[in-house]
Scaffold this active site. Structure first.
Site, PDB file in Angstrom:
ATOM      1  N   VAL A 116      -6.965  -4.290 -45.453  1.00  0.00           N
ATOM      2  CA  VAL A 116      -7.950  -4.749 -44.472  1.00  0.00           C
ATOM      3  C   VAL A 116      -7.224  -5.394 -43.290  1.00  0.00           C
ATOM      4  O   VAL A 116      -6.336  -6.228 -43.491  1.00  0.00           O
ATOM      5  CB  VAL A 116      -8.929  -5.752 -45.124  1.00  0.00           C
ATOM      6  CG1 VAL A 116      -9.824  -6.404 -44.084  1.00  0.00           C
ATOM      7  CG2 VAL A 116      -9.778  -5.036 -46.176  1.00  0.00           C
ATOM      8  N   PRO A 117      -7.581  -5.036 -42.043  1.00  0.00           N
ATOM      9  CA  PRO A 117      -6.856  -5.534 -40.874  1.00  0.00           C
ATOM     10  C   PRO A 117      -7.332  -6.911 -40.430  1.00  0.00           C
ATOM     11  O   PRO A 117      -8.416  -7.372 -40.818  1.00  0.00           O
ATOM     12  CB  PRO A 117      -7.178  -4.497 -39.809  1.00  0.00           C
ATOM     13  CG  PRO A 117      -8.582  -4.070 -40.153  1.00  0.00           C
ATOM     14  CD  PRO A 117      -8.640  -4.079 -41.672  1.00  0.00           C
ATOM     15  N   THR A 119      -8.085  -7.534 -37.305  1.00  0.00           N
ATOM     16  CA  THR A 119      -9.009  -7.368 -36.182  1.00  0.00           C
ATOM     17  C   THR A 119     -10.470  -7.324 -36.623  1.00  0.00           C
ATOM     18  O   THR A 119     -11.350  -7.796 -35.908  1.00  0.00           O
ATOM     19  CB  THR A 119      -8.660  -6.084 -35.421  1.00  0.00           C
ATOM     20  OG1 THR A 119      -8.472  -5.019 -36.367  1.00  0.00           O
ATOM     21  CG2 THR A 119      -7.400  -6.273 -34.606  1.00  0.00           C
ATOM     22  N   ASN A 120     -10.723  -6.734 -37.773  1.00  0.00           N
ATOM     23  CA  ASN A 120     -12.087  -6.653 -38.318  1.00  0.00           C
ATOM     24  C   ASN A 120     -12.044  -7.084 -39.782  1.00  0.00           C
ATOM     25  O   ASN A 120     -12.337  -6.297 -40.685  1.00  0.00           O
ATOM     26  CB  ASN A 120     -12.630  -5.221 -38.194  1.00  0.00           C
ATOM     27  CG  ASN A 120     -12.597  -4.703 -36.774  1.00  0.00           C
ATOM     28  OD1 ASN A 120     -13.325  -5.187 -35.911  1.00  0.00           O
ATOM     29  ND2 ASN A 120     -11.732  -3.737 -36.516  1.00  0.00           N
ATOM     30  N   GLY A 218      -5.878   6.104 -37.618  1.00  0.00           N
ATOM     31  CA  GLY A 218      -4.829   6.175 -36.613  1.00  0.00           C
ATOM     32  C   GLY A 218      -5.244   5.390 -35.398  1.00  0.00           C
ATOM     33  O   GLY A 218      -6.377   4.911 -35.308  1.00  0.00           O
ATOM     34  N   CYS A 251     -11.078  -0.003 -33.003  1.00  0.00           N
ATOM     35  CA  CYS A 251     -10.164   1.071 -32.605  1.00  0.00           C
ATOM     36  C   CYS A 251     -10.858   2.165 -31.802  1.00  0.00           C
ATOM     37  O   CYS A 251     -10.186   2.943 -31.116  1.00  0.00           O
ATOM     38  CB  CYS A 251      -9.482   1.673 -33.830  1.00  0.00           C
ATOM     39  SG  CYS A 251     -10.625   2.358 -35.049  1.00  0.00           S
ATOM     40  N   GLU A 341      -3.007   2.181 -26.087  1.00  0.00           N
ATOM     41  CA  GLU A 341      -4.148   1.497 -26.680  1.00  0.00           C
ATOM     42  C   GLU A 341      -4.005  -0.003 -26.449  1.00  0.00           C
ATOM     43  O   GLU A 341      -2.955  -0.592 -26.679  1.00  0.00           O
ATOM     44  CB  GLU A 341      -4.229   1.781 -28.182  1.00  0.00           C
ATOM     45  CG  GLU A 341      -5.441   1.130 -28.852  1.00  0.00           C
ATOM     46  CD  GLU A 341      -5.472   1.379 -30.349  1.00  0.00           C
ATOM     47  OE1 GLU A 341      -6.545   1.719 -30.872  1.00  0.00           O
ATOM     48  OE2 GLU A 341      -4.415   1.229 -30.996  1.00  0.00           O
ATOM     49  N   LEU A 420     -12.160   5.036 -39.576  1.00  0.00           N
ATOM     50  CA  LEU A 420     -12.461   6.263 -38.851  1.00  0.00           C
ATOM     51  C   LEU A 420     -11.260   7.197 -38.926  1.00  0.00           C
ATOM     52  O   LEU A 420     -10.230   6.969 -38.291  1.00  0.00           O
ATOM     53  CB  LEU A 420     -12.797   5.948 -37.384  1.00  0.00           C
ATOM     54  CG  LEU A 420     -13.825   4.816 -37.160  1.00  0.00           C
ATOM     55  CD1 LEU A 420     -14.083   4.635 -35.662  1.00  0.00           C
ATOM     56  CD2 LEU A 420     -15.119   5.088 -37.905  1.00  0.00           C
TER      57      LEU A 420
END
Length: 492
Positions: A116-117, A119-120, A218, A251, A341, A420
């Site tokens: 789990v990142p 960012t979220n 990705g 992302c 990005e 995603l």
């Protein structure tokens, strides 16, 4: 007493949680559909109740994003996700075709290791635990160290709700001691059957290198094409809101506007009216130095920040009303860091005359860091919309909506998801929005429909009547005899 080694503690925790998850999953695999759905409904309800608190905790711990926007993502991954998957059968016969004699049966994957990142961190924990339990899997969450507390808190909300509703203890768990060694131990543990990885490229590559089935993501680097046929006021409103949403940490958020030249000036005015602040060339240079390191990697200190915070970091003046910063760019590639990005509130801006020229810029942006991921498009010309859909090597194209919320399923019919897939072109096994159907396999029961060929029924080593055994007559002689027999039958 000597200090205990954090890697060893993390490794031991990974082993303990994986073993407990395996035992719980073997029990959970026997649950009926009604019990599974009762537990998942309770988890979704508990997640929704904790959405605001966990959104605030995520922002406080990581320094990324906006608490209210994180609350909305938590709701997307609890109540809205449950509404989407609640009628999906995941137990027993899930499909049958009597005419063909086929029965398809859901089979749990087993124990899922979920990365789990930061960012979220809470919405992704909600998302992964809910789809895993719905599929009758167990799940062990491995948080990003920068978001360990809020991720563990979110996972605990789901675990407690599951147990209260009748799930076995240990079915949902989270590593509280986060080290690289511990995460690697979890991924490689013999009890783990599937890896579900969301995070940066190095993390996802590590997950794919373990040798187990893995779903990964990705980078996005999502271009947003604005055609001359677009409703410019609507496009500006949606683009600014999407780029500003949770300070651009999703992302699928737009990373560059690619604008049809005849409407570029009018669209820039519409963007400015919505809170887009266009920076000067010197200010863009300051942002390049602030956002990116010399090797091209993003500086984590710039991730998920408001325009005002970025302005203070870069030493440039940013109005209080600014919702995003926009930099006019000419190049795409390593020589232009702002064409990468940017998981923060900075948007690139390109202009070209006609959709075909704009298409080439979009392809360059996708090829530079977003292959297989997503693209946003604002247009009313159906020919242009179809052309972009046919030509772009991405798996999600959102039209006339916010990319950040459209690709994740909040404003479109895409399955609600925080993972995603970018497909094979992006280095992943699927281009789908990962969901509950990826969390179980399907075994098939097939009835016999046709009699077996006669040759298949002959005992081993014995040829059927009329067929010479190995080493018998010459095959050419056999063909000649058959031809003569057919001719004789025709004459008679």
């Amino acid at each position: 007493m000597p200090d205990l080694d954090p890697d060893l503690l993390s490794i031991q925790e990974a082993r303990d949680l994986a073993r407990a998850a395996k035992a719980a999953q073997e029990q959970w695999a026997k649950a009926g559909q009604e019990q599974v759905d009762r537990v998942c409904a309770a988890m979704a309800e508990a997640g929704a109740a904790a959405a605001a608190d966990l959104g605030a905790k995520a922002c406080a711990e990581t320094g990324y994003g906006d608490p209210e926007h994180k609350r909305l993502k938590n709701l997307l991954c609890s109540t809205q996700l449950w509404e989407y998957i609640k009628d999906v059968r995941t137990v027993g016969v899930i499909e049958r075709d009597d005419a063909l004699g086929l029965f398809r049966v859901a089979q749990p994957m087993g124990v899922v290791a979920a990365l789990v990142p930061s960012t979220n961190p809470t919405s992704t924990a909600f998302f992964k635990t809910l789809i895993a339990v719905k599929a009758r899997d167990a799940i062990v969450v491995s948080p990003h160290p920068a978001a360990a507390k809020c991720t563990c808190a979110a996972t605990q909300v789901m675990a407690d709700a599951a147990v209260r509703a009748g799930a076995p203890a240990g079915l949902v768990s989270c590593m509280s001691r986060c080290t690289l060694a511990g995460t690697n131990e979890l991924l490689r543990h013999k009890a783990v059957s599937l890896i579900l990885a969301t995070g940066g490229t190095p993390m996802v590559r590590a997950a794919h290198s373990v040798g187990k089935p893995a779903y990964g993501v990705g980078p996005g680097n999502v271009p947003c094409y604005v055609d001359r046929s677009a409703d410019l006021a609507q496009a500006a409103r949606l683009l600014v809101a999407s780029k500003a949403f949770d300070h651009s940490v999703i992302c699928a958020t737009e990373q560059a506007a690619v604008v049809d030249q005849p409407v570029a000036a009018a669209f820039a005015q519409a963007m400015a009216a919505e809170g887009a602040h266009f920076v000067s060339a010197a200010e863009a240079d300051a942002l390049r130095r602030t956002l990116f390191r010399p090797d091209g990697s993003i500086d984590p200190a710039s991730v998920g920040k408001s325009p005002q915070a970025l302005g203070r970091m870069a030493g440039i003046a940013v109005p209080e009303r600014a919702r995003i910063l926009v930099a006019r760019l000419r190049e795409v590639g390593p020589g232009e860091p702002l064409s990468r990005e940017k998981l923060t509130t900075v948007l690139g801006w390109y202009e070209a005359d006609g959709w075909r020229a704009c298409c080439e810029i979009c392809l360059a942006l996708i090829g530079f860091g977003g292959e297989g991921h997503s693209l946003a498009l604002h247009a009313r010309d159906e020919e242009v919309i179809l052309a972009f859909g046919l030509e772009k090597p991405v798996h999600r194209i959102v039209v006339n909506t916010m990319a950040s919320l459209g690709a994740t399923g909040l404003t479109t019919a895409f399955p609600p998801s925080m993972t995603l897939g970018p497909g094979g072109v992006g280095g992943a096994i699927t281009g789908d929005n990962i969901g509950v159907r990826h969390m179980f396999t399907v075994k098939t029961i097939a009835r016999g429909l046709r009699p077996a060929p006669a040759a298949a029924m002959v005992p081993s080593g014995r040829a059927p009547a009329g067929v010479p055994p190995p080493g018998g007559p010459n095959p050419d002689d056999l063909v000649e005899r058959i031809v003569q027999r057919v001719l004789a039958d025709l004459r008679s």
